[in-house]
Design a protein around this motif. Structure first.
Motif: not given
Length: 77
Positions: A8-15, A41-49
């Motif tokens: 449960n890794v809340r916050g994958l927007n964080s590098i 965040r929607r704007s971050n989905v591709q970068a996270v993937r």
């Protein structure tokens, strides 16, 4: 034996959180991982993937109702 992790890794927007997940996977030899409540965040989905587990061929994600953009999912190699 297959190594599995569920987090449960809340916050994958964080590098820093993405690096922590990648390091856990690498250090423990995880072959299947489930990530819950990621709050991406929607704007971050591709970068996270692209950046989280880039060499893993399998990735499945599911949208979450009522959240700007969740990215709970599973990945395997």
């Amino acid at each position: 034996m297959i190594a599995i992790a569920v987090w449960n890794v809340r916050g994958l927007n964080s590098i820093a959180h993405r690096h922590a997940v990648a390091q856990l996977v690498r250090d423990r030899g995880i072959q299947f991982v489930g990530l819950l409540e990621t709050r991406v965040r929607r704007s971050n989905v591709q970068a996270v993937r692209a950046g989280l587990l880039p060499n893993w061929p399998g990735l499945m994600t599911m949208p979450v109702r009522g959240v700007e953009s969740g990215l709970p999912g599973t990945s395997w190699r």
